[in-house]
Design an enzyme around this catalytic site. Structure first.
Site, PDB file in Angstrom:
ATOM      1  N   ARG A 148     134.457   6.429  47.030  1.00 35.75           N
ATOM      2  CA  ARG A 148     133.447   5.391  47.210  1.00 35.75           C
ATOM      3  C   ARG A 148     133.983   4.452  48.278  1.00 35.75           C
ATOM      4  O   ARG A 148     134.879   3.659  48.024  1.00 35.75           O
ATOM      5  CB  ARG A 148     133.242   4.633  45.904  1.00 35.75           C
ATOM      6  CG  ARG A 148     132.035   3.731  45.900  1.00 35.75           C
ATOM      7  CD  ARG A 148     131.912   2.981  44.585  1.00 35.75           C
ATOM      8  NE  ARG A 148     131.691   3.825  43.432  1.00 35.75           N
ATOM      9  CZ  ARG A 148     130.538   4.423  43.124  1.00 35.75           C
ATOM     10  NH1 ARG A 148     129.490   4.232  43.891  1.00 35.75           N
ATOM     11  NH2 ARG A 148     130.446   5.183  42.059  1.00 35.75           N
TER      12      ARG A 148
ATOM     13  N   GLU B 216     118.665   5.650  56.031  1.00 33.76           N
ATOM     14  CA  GLU B 216     117.999   6.768  55.357  1.00 33.76           C
ATOM     15  C   GLU B 216     117.234   6.274  54.142  1.00 33.76           C
ATOM     16  O   GLU B 216     117.572   5.232  53.586  1.00 33.76           O
ATOM     17  CB  GLU B 216     119.040   7.798  54.864  1.00 33.76           C
ATOM     18  CG  GLU B 216     119.786   8.482  55.966  1.00 33.76           C
ATOM     19  CD  GLU B 216     120.880   9.399  55.434  1.00 33.76           C
ATOM     20  OE1 GLU B 216     120.785   9.857  54.286  1.00 33.76           O
ATOM     21  OE2 GLU B 216     121.828   9.625  56.187  1.00 33.76           O
TER      22      GLU B 216
ATOM     23  N   LYS C 229     116.608   6.163  50.353  1.00 33.22           N
ATOM     24  CA  LYS C 229     117.389   6.458  49.145  1.00 33.22           C
ATOM     25  C   LYS C 229     116.413   7.003  48.110  1.00 33.22           C
ATOM     26  O   LYS C 229     115.541   6.276  47.612  1.00 33.22           O
ATOM     27  CB  LYS C 229     118.081   5.199  48.617  1.00 33.22           C
ATOM     28  CG  LYS C 229     118.974   5.482  47.409  1.00 33.22           C
ATOM     29  CD  LYS C 229     119.757   4.249  47.014  1.00 33.22           C
ATOM     30  CE  LYS C 229     120.913   4.563  46.092  1.00 33.22           C
ATOM     31  NZ  LYS C 229     120.515   5.046  44.789  1.00 33.22           N
TER      32      LYS C 229
ATOM     33  N   PHE D  18     120.790  15.478  52.974  1.00 29.05           N
ATOM     34  CA  PHE D  18     121.171  14.402  53.896  1.00 29.05           C
ATOM     35  C   PHE D  18     122.542  14.611  54.542  1.00 29.05           C
ATOM     36  O   PHE D  18     122.989  13.776  55.306  1.00 29.05           O
ATOM     37  CB  PHE D  18     121.081  13.030  53.239  1.00 29.05           C
ATOM     38  CG  PHE D  18     121.746  12.893  51.890  1.00 29.05           C
ATOM     39  CD1 PHE D  18     123.123  12.887  51.777  1.00 29.05           C
ATOM     40  CD2 PHE D  18     120.970  12.749  50.744  1.00 29.05           C
ATOM     41  CE1 PHE D  18     123.726  12.756  50.542  1.00 29.05           C
ATOM     42  CE2 PHE D  18     121.577  12.616  49.493  1.00 29.05           C
ATOM     43  CZ  PHE D  18     122.959  12.617  49.404  1.00 29.05           C
TER      44      PHE D  18
ATOM     45  N   ARG E 198     126.463  15.994  40.788  1.00 27.26           N
ATOM     46  CA  ARG E 198     127.464  15.045  41.275  1.00 27.26           C
ATOM     47  C   ARG E 198     128.794  15.215  40.534  1.00 27.26           C
ATOM     48  O   ARG E 198     129.843  14.976  41.068  1.00 27.26           O
ATOM     49  CB  ARG E 198     126.875  13.655  41.050  1.00 27.26           C
ATOM     50  CG  ARG E 198     127.758  12.520  41.278  1.00 27.26           C
ATOM     51  CD  ARG E 198     126.872  11.306  41.195  1.00 27.26           C
ATOM     52  NE  ARG E 198     127.651  10.117  41.067  1.00 27.26           N
ATOM     53  CZ  ARG E 198     127.205   8.911  41.365  1.00 27.26           C
ATOM     54  NH1 ARG E 198     125.974   8.752  41.793  1.00 27.26           N
ATOM     55  NH2 ARG E 198     127.950   7.868  41.219  1.00 27.26           N
TER      56      ARG E 198
ATOM     57  N   GLU F  59     119.655  15.258  47.668  1.00 24.76           N
ATOM     58  CA  GLU F  59     119.105  14.725  46.433  1.00 24.76           C
ATOM     59  C   GLU F  59     117.965  15.648  46.001  1.00 24.76           C
ATOM     60  O   GLU F  59     117.181  16.094  46.844  1.00 24.76           O
ATOM     61  CB  GLU F  59     118.583  13.306  46.731  1.00 24.76           C
ATOM     62  CG  GLU F  59     118.221  12.491  45.523  1.00 24.76           C
ATOM     63  CD  GLU F  59     119.408  11.764  44.874  1.00 24.76           C
ATOM     64  OE1 GLU F  59     120.590  12.071  45.185  1.00 24.76           O
ATOM     65  OE2 GLU F  59     119.137  10.897  44.027  1.00 24.76           O
TER      66      GLU F  59
ATOM     67  N   ARG G  92     121.708  13.848  42.497  1.00 22.26           N
ATOM     68  CA  ARG G  92     122.537  14.397  43.577  1.00 22.26           C
ATOM     69  C   ARG G  92     122.682  15.898  43.389  1.00 22.26           C
ATOM     70  O   ARG G  92     122.932  16.369  42.272  1.00 22.26           O
ATOM     71  CB  ARG G  92     123.909  13.729  43.509  1.00 22.26           C
ATOM     72  CG  ARG G  92     124.848  14.026  44.668  1.00 22.26           C
ATOM     73  CD  ARG G  92     124.450  13.202  45.852  1.00 22.26           C
ATOM     74  NE  ARG G  92     125.397  13.273  46.945  1.00 22.26           N
ATOM     75  CZ  ARG G  92     126.280  12.322  47.240  1.00 22.26           C
ATOM     76  NH1 ARG G  92     126.376  11.246  46.489  1.00 22.26           N
ATOM     77  NH2 ARG G  92     127.070  12.441  48.280  1.00 22.26           N
TER      78      ARG G  92
HETATM   79  P1  AMP Z   1     123.956   5.095  43.031  1.00 19.15           P
HETATM   80  O1  AMP Z   1     123.725   6.278  42.122  1.00 19.15           O
HETATM   81  O2  AMP Z   1     123.095   3.935  42.756  1.00 19.15           O
HETATM   82  O3  AMP Z   1     125.433   4.785  43.139  1.00 19.15           O
HETATM   83  O4  AMP Z   1     123.554   5.534  44.497  1.00 19.15           O
HETATM   84  C1  AMP Z   1     124.143   6.594  45.156  1.00 19.15           C
HETATM   85  C2  AMP Z   1     123.314   7.835  44.939  1.00 19.15           C
HETATM   86  O5  AMP Z   1     122.100   7.740  45.652  1.00 19.15           O
HETATM   87  C3  AMP Z   1     123.940   9.074  45.489  1.00 19.15           C
HETATM   88  O6  AMP Z   1     124.917   9.609  44.638  1.00 19.15           O
HETATM   89  C4  AMP Z   1     122.750  10.000  45.633  1.00 19.15           C
HETATM   90  O7  AMP Z   1     122.533  10.703  44.420  1.00 19.15           O
HETATM   91  C5  AMP Z   1     121.578   9.052  45.810  1.00 19.15           C
HETATM   92  N1  AMP Z   1     120.914   9.156  47.136  1.00 19.15           N
HETATM   93  C6  AMP Z   1     119.594   9.183  47.312  1.00 19.15           C
HETATM   94  N2  AMP Z   1     119.292   9.274  48.602  1.00 19.15           N
HETATM   95  C7  AMP Z   1     120.459   9.317  49.296  1.00 19.15           C
HETATM   96  C8  AMP Z   1     120.805   9.407  50.677  1.00 19.15           C
HETATM   97  N3  AMP Z   1     119.878   9.462  51.630  1.00 19.15           N
HETATM   98  N4  AMP Z   1     122.136   9.416  51.001  1.00 19.15           N
HETATM   99  C9  AMP Z   1     123.070   9.350  50.036  1.00 19.15           C
HETATM  100  N5  AMP Z   1     122.807   9.264  48.723  1.00 19.15           N
HETATM  101  C10 AMP Z   1     121.506   9.244  48.345  1.00 19.15           C
END
Ligand code: AMP
Length: 606
Positions: free
Chosen positions: A462, A299, A301, A391, A322, A351, A306
């Site tokens: 996680r 997918e 990102k 998503f 979140r 998102e 969130r």
């Molecule tokens: P990180 O904040 O770097 O830990 O990355 C995880 C975050 O990416 C998630 O909490 C979402 O807010 C964001 N995110 C963006 N696109 C997606 C996606 N397609 N699936 C899951 N999380 C996503």
């Protein structure tokens, strides 16, 4: 339960070593909690309210220090409290060191008799503190808190202070609460008998599983405890875990486990309007995903925030962050988007991203102008538009989907929304994933997410099932040593660049004796305009040309990203960059300053 009894137990838990001993002590507390079980299941973790609940005490350190000083009498000021805090470093110890009892005696005398603080009293005061709002709310909060400290002993004040400041820290995490609920209320008959046999019966306060006394000596406790206290059965723990994920409310789960057992826990369902913990991702590589799973759901990102969408067609549409904060009012266009399109109750995960007039993503800073905004939302909406990219689908029309595989949840999502859904596909081909990543980065997104299509939704966890693959942190500076002409429409520009690292003084130089050893071919991450400019620039450095293939004199240094460095017989360096990606030309570097083979060897062995 008297709050003093809770404070004693909290102190004992805090001083207990060993995970199992802590679980036993918390299970004991739960078993003795009676009407206060829900509150105590939250208090042990330092929560005033359930995790899903938006209410906050909103008590800052200075308000707390002020209330403590007032309760400690005329000789103590908030500055004194702060000085002590600087000395001992922890508000609980400061509260416990103050002589609150003298004042308590006075006020009790004035009030015509002592009254003991109960757990329910503390809870009630917390509700009053959280609901005080508007002008004068700080004063009202301070009065309520002073009232509490004024009735508290020093031992009780230790935990009131920690609770209001969110600094409970007695070593009780989510896993401990989960295991303690299972141990206190769901242990099977066999283990009840076993524990009864081993219990000396002197200290029976109704717990099925008691750790007898925690004892002074940590080692002794650990030895004792393994005999007297058994880890709760796995299936009981799983039942509690599931109910915790679904309800996000340890207090309620504890009460259901006690009052309705395992069957009752099975009937705990998601509720539209009550946020669920967001499933989280770990950093991971494309190769990890391809090797670990039968197929990979890939997918985009998105670089947004969130958002969990709770939509009830007969009622409200609410959005949660979140951290489970209600952010509905900040994002009216997402509320309208969902409300206009969805006519069944759903909980969606996604998102919220900021977009420009063409629908292209804007940087994260722009998201921050909108997300959580409380004032001037209408004006902010005019300058930055927000869009949903859903998503996941956690609940659909009366059915909870947390235990369904991602592939099914995504299929449901598609029945719910035909637009505003994250771009995704399933593949087993690592190269296809690498290419998608480049496209996504070129479009201005943050990177890609890799998910196991078979995985269930682990709320608040996680795990290994979602991997976030962001652009490389580590890059290499490499010399452009060759290129291939493009094909068709692109025949007059270079398509693929061969890149090498500096061999320096080593005699293991490349076979042809050149100074640079090849580490890969870079074809992705370069825009058409950049390709035109690079062709123009490199044309004058062509040393030899053979059909499609060109060799350059060393002149231009590329910064390239990559996923990993593999040993490989393909190139004369003995190494190959996996998924190399053009980042930029290092205008500040000459070929001599490029990275060396030694660095590549070092990175490969890390
Ligand atoms: P990180 O904040 O770097 O830990 O990355 C995880 C975050 O990416 C998630 O909490 C979402 O807010 C964001 N995110 C963006 N696109 C997606 C996606 N397609 N699936 C899951 N999380 C996503």
């Amino acid at each position: 339960m008297e709050f003093a009894a809770f404070a004693d137990r909290a102190r004992a838990i805090e001083e207990t070593d060993g995970d199992l001993a802590v679980v036993a002590a918390v299970a004991d507390l739960f078993a003795a909690a009676d009407d206060d079980l829900e509150t105590l299941a939250r208090f042990v973790q330092g929560r005033a309210f359930p995790a899903w609940d938006d209410r906050k005490l909103d008590v800052g350190p200075s308000l707390c220090h002020e209330a403590l000083a007032r309760a400690a009498g005329p000789n103590v000021t908030a500055d004194d409290v702060e000085d002590r805090l600087a000395d001992v470093g922890e508000i609980g110890a400061v509260a416990a060191s103050l002589d609150l009892d003298g004042q308590q005696g006075l006020s009790a005398f004035g009030a015509g008799g002592g009254d003991d603080l109960s757990v329910a009293d503390v809870h009630e005061a917390f509700v009053a503190i959280a609901t005080a709002s508007g002008s004068g709310s700080a004063g009202a909060k301070a009065d309520h808190l002073f009232g509490l400290f004024n009735r508290a002993s020093s031992a009780e004040a230790r935990y009131i202070a920690r609770l209001v400041l969110g600094e409970m820290r007695i070593g009780v995490g989510d896993g401990t609460v989960r295991d303690a609920i299972a141990a206190a209320f769901l242990a099977d008959d066999e283990s009840v008998e076993k524990n009864e046999e081993e219990d000396d019966g002197e200290d029976d306060d109704g717990a099925q599983l008691t750790l007898s006394e925690l004892g002074e000596d940590a080692d002794a406790v650990e030895d004792d405890e393994t005999e007297a206290f058994e880890r709760p059965p796995e299936d009981a723990v799983t039942a509690v875990e599931r109910a915790l994920q679904v309800s996000n409310d340890a207090g309620r789960v504890a009460a259901v486990a006690r009052d309705a057992g395992r069957d009752g826990l099975g009937n705990v369902h998601l509720e539209v309007g009550r946020p669920v913990g967001a499933m989280l991702a770990q950093a991971g590589a494309i190769t990890d995903a391809v090797e670990a799973w039968d197929a990979v759901a890939v997918e985009t990102k998105y670089d947004g925030a969130r958002v969990q969408v709770h939509h009830d067609p007969g009622g409200e549409t609410r959005l949660f962050s979140r951290n489970m904060e209600d952010v509905t009012d900040a994002l009216p266009e997402i509320v309208e988007f969902v409300a206009d399109r969805v006519d069944v109750p759903v909980i969606l995960d996604g998102e919220a991203l900021a977009v420009d007039d063409d629908g292209d993503p804007l940087p994260f800073q722009r998201v921050l102008e909108r997300f959580r905004r409380k004032h001037d939302v209408a004006r902010a909406r005019e300058s930055v538009a927000m869009e949903l990219r859903a998503f996941d689908c956690l609940h659909h029309d009366g059915e909870d989907l947390l235990d369904a595989p991602l592939s099914e949840r995504q299929a449901r999502l598609e029945t719910v929304l035909s637009e505003g859904v994250s771009e995704s596909f399933v593949t087993t081909d690592a190269d296809e994933i690498g290419e998608f990543e480049v496209e996504v980065l070129d479009e201005g997104h943050e990177g890609i997410m890799l998910k196991d299509p078979e995985s269930t939704y682990s709320a608040g966890k996680r795990g290994q099932e979602w991997l976030k693959r962001k652009p490389d942190v580590e890059t290499l500076d490499v010399v452009v040593t060759g290129a291939e002409w493009g094909e068709g429409r692109r025949a007059n520009v270079f398509g693929t660049f061969e890149v090498g690292v500096h061999v320096a003084e080593r005699d293991t130089a490349a076979e042809d004796g050149s100074e640079y050893a090849t580490v890969g071919k870079v074809a992705t991450g370069i825009t058409d305009a950049e390709l035109d400019a690079l062709t123009e620039r490199l044309r004058e450095h062509v040393a030899t040309e053979d059909g499609q293939t060109v060799r350059f004199e060393p002149a231009v240094v590329f910064e390239v990203g990559y996923e990993e460095i593999q040993t490989s017989p393909t190139y004369d360096s003995g190494y190959a960059l996996r998924f190399p990606r053009y980042v930029a030309v290092r205008e500040d570097k000459s070929p001599d300053d490029a990275d060396s083979l030694e660095r590549v060897e070092r990175l490969a062995s890390e």
